[in-house]
Scaffold this motif. Structure first.
Motif, PDB file in Angstrom:
ATOM      1  N   VAL A 137       0.864  -1.171   0.000  1.00 49.41           N
ATOM      2  CA  VAL A 137       0.000   0.000   0.000  1.00 49.41           C
ATOM      3  C   VAL A 137       0.904   1.225   0.000  1.00 49.41           C
ATOM      4  CG1 VAL A 137      -1.770   1.270   1.247  1.00 49.41           C
ATOM      5  CG2 VAL A 137      -1.788  -1.224   1.276  1.00 49.41           C
ATOM      6  N   LEU A 138       0.707   2.100  -0.959  1.00 47.00           N
ATOM      7  CA  LEU A 138       1.504   3.314  -1.073  1.00 47.00           C
ATOM      8  C   LEU A 138       0.601   4.536  -0.928  1.00 47.00           C
ATOM      9  CD1 LEU A 138       3.620   2.249  -4.182  1.00 47.00           C
ATOM     10  CD2 LEU A 138       4.273   2.078  -1.777  1.00 47.00           C
TER      11      LEU A 138
ATOM     12  N   THR B  67      -3.042   3.717  -2.518  1.00 48.88           N
ATOM     13  CA  THR B  67      -3.113   3.015  -3.802  1.00 48.88           C
ATOM     14  C   THR B  67      -4.061   1.831  -3.766  1.00 48.88           C
ATOM     15  OG1 THR B  67      -1.171   1.708  -3.186  1.00 48.88           O
ATOM     16  CG2 THR B  67      -0.787   3.681  -4.548  1.00 48.88           C
ATOM     17  N   LYS B  68      -4.476   1.380  -2.572  1.00 45.54           N
ATOM     18  CA  LYS B  68      -5.414   0.265  -2.437  1.00 45.54           C
ATOM     19  C   LYS B  68      -6.646   0.729  -1.683  1.00 45.54           C
ATOM     20  CE  LYS B  68      -2.713  -3.976  -2.410  1.00 45.54           C
ATOM     21  NZ  LYS B  68      -2.402  -5.161  -1.621  1.00 45.54           N
ATOM     22  N   ALA B  69      -7.793   0.308  -2.158  1.00 48.78           N
ATOM     23  CA  ALA B  69      -9.041   0.654  -1.484  1.00 48.78           C
ATOM     24  C   ALA B  69      -9.167  -0.117  -0.175  1.00 48.78           C
ATOM     25  CB  ALA B  69     -10.234   0.356  -2.382  1.00 48.78           C
TER      26      ALA B  69
ATOM     27  N   GLY C 216     -12.998   3.790   0.496  1.00 49.75           N
ATOM     28  CA  GLY C 216     -12.273   3.541  -0.744  1.00 49.75           C
ATOM     29  C   GLY C 216     -10.787   3.762  -0.563  1.00 49.75           C
ATOM     30  N   HIS C 217     -10.238   4.673  -1.356  1.00 49.62           N
ATOM     31  CA  HIS C 217      -8.801   4.951  -1.324  1.00 49.62           C
ATOM     32  C   HIS C 217      -8.440   6.075  -0.357  1.00 49.62           C
ATOM     33  CE1 HIS C 217      -7.628   2.503  -4.873  1.00 49.62           C
ATOM     34  NE2 HIS C 217      -8.890   2.696  -5.198  1.00 49.62           N
ATOM     35  N   THR C 218      -9.410   6.616   0.359  1.00 48.78           N
ATOM     36  CA  THR C 218      -9.171   7.785   1.209  1.00 48.78           C
ATOM     37  C   THR C 218      -9.278   7.435   2.690  1.00 48.78           C
ATOM     38  OG1 THR C 218     -10.089   9.217  -0.511  1.00 48.78           O
ATOM     39  CG2 THR C 218      -9.905  10.154   1.690  1.00 48.78           C
ATOM     40  N   ALA C 219      -8.246   7.814   3.442  1.00 52.20           N
ATOM     41  CA  ALA C 219      -8.238   7.652   4.896  1.00 52.20           C
ATOM     42  C   ALA C 219      -8.280   9.050   5.510  1.00 52.20           C
ATOM     43  CB  ALA C 219      -6.984   6.916   5.353  1.00 52.20           C
ATOM     44  N   GLU C 220      -9.165   9.236   6.506  1.00 49.09           N
ATOM     45  CA  GLU C 220      -9.319  10.537   7.139  1.00 49.09           C
ATOM     46  C   GLU C 220      -9.286  10.427   8.654  1.00 49.09           C
ATOM     47  OE1 GLU C 220     -12.163  12.908   3.962  1.00 49.09           O
ATOM     48  OE2 GLU C 220     -13.005  12.255   5.879  1.00 49.09           O
TER      49      GLU C 220
END
Length: 92
Positions: free
Chosen positions: A26-27, A50-52, A77-81
Motif C-alpha cells: 500500500v503506497l 493506492t489500495k481501497a 475507498g482509497h481515502t483515509a481521514e
C-alpha cells in the motif's frame, strides 16, 4: 485470498496447481499536509492510498489513535481521514 491449491478433474484424471499471490504494498498517492488551527476548531487530515480499504493506523507521535469523541476515523475507498474535534494546544 485467492492463494491456494486448484485442480481440474475429468473423472479419470486430475491435474493440480498451486497459486501464490504476492500482495502489492500500500503506497500513498497523496500525503498528509501540515495544518494550523484555532483552539476549539476541528481539523481534518486526509491521505489517499493506492489500495481501497487498506488497513491504516493513525498515530500522534508513538501513540495509536482510536475512534472516540475526540478522534473521528474514516476509511472510504482509497481515502483515509482523521478528524480531530475541539483541538487544544496539547493536540499539536
Amino acid at each position: 485470498e485467492d492463494t491456494g491449491d486448484y485442480s481440474c478433474d475429468t473423472g479419470d484424471q486430475e491435474t493440480r496447481a498451486a497459486l501464490t499471490v504476492k500482495a502489492l504494498p500500500v503506497l500513498f498517492q497523496k500525503q498528509l499536509k501540515d495544518q494550523e488551527a484555532e483552539e476549539g476548531a476541528a481539523v481534518k487530515f486526509r491521505c489517499e492510498l493506492t489500495k481501497a480499504n487498506a488497513a491504516v493506523e493513525w498515530r500522534k507521535g508513538t501513540m495509536e489513535l482510536f475512534p472516540c469523541a475526540k478522534y473521528e476515523i474514516k476509511l472510504s475507498g482509497h481515502t483515509a481521514e482523521l478528524v480531530i474535534h475541539n483541538v487544544e494546544p496539547e493536540d499539536a
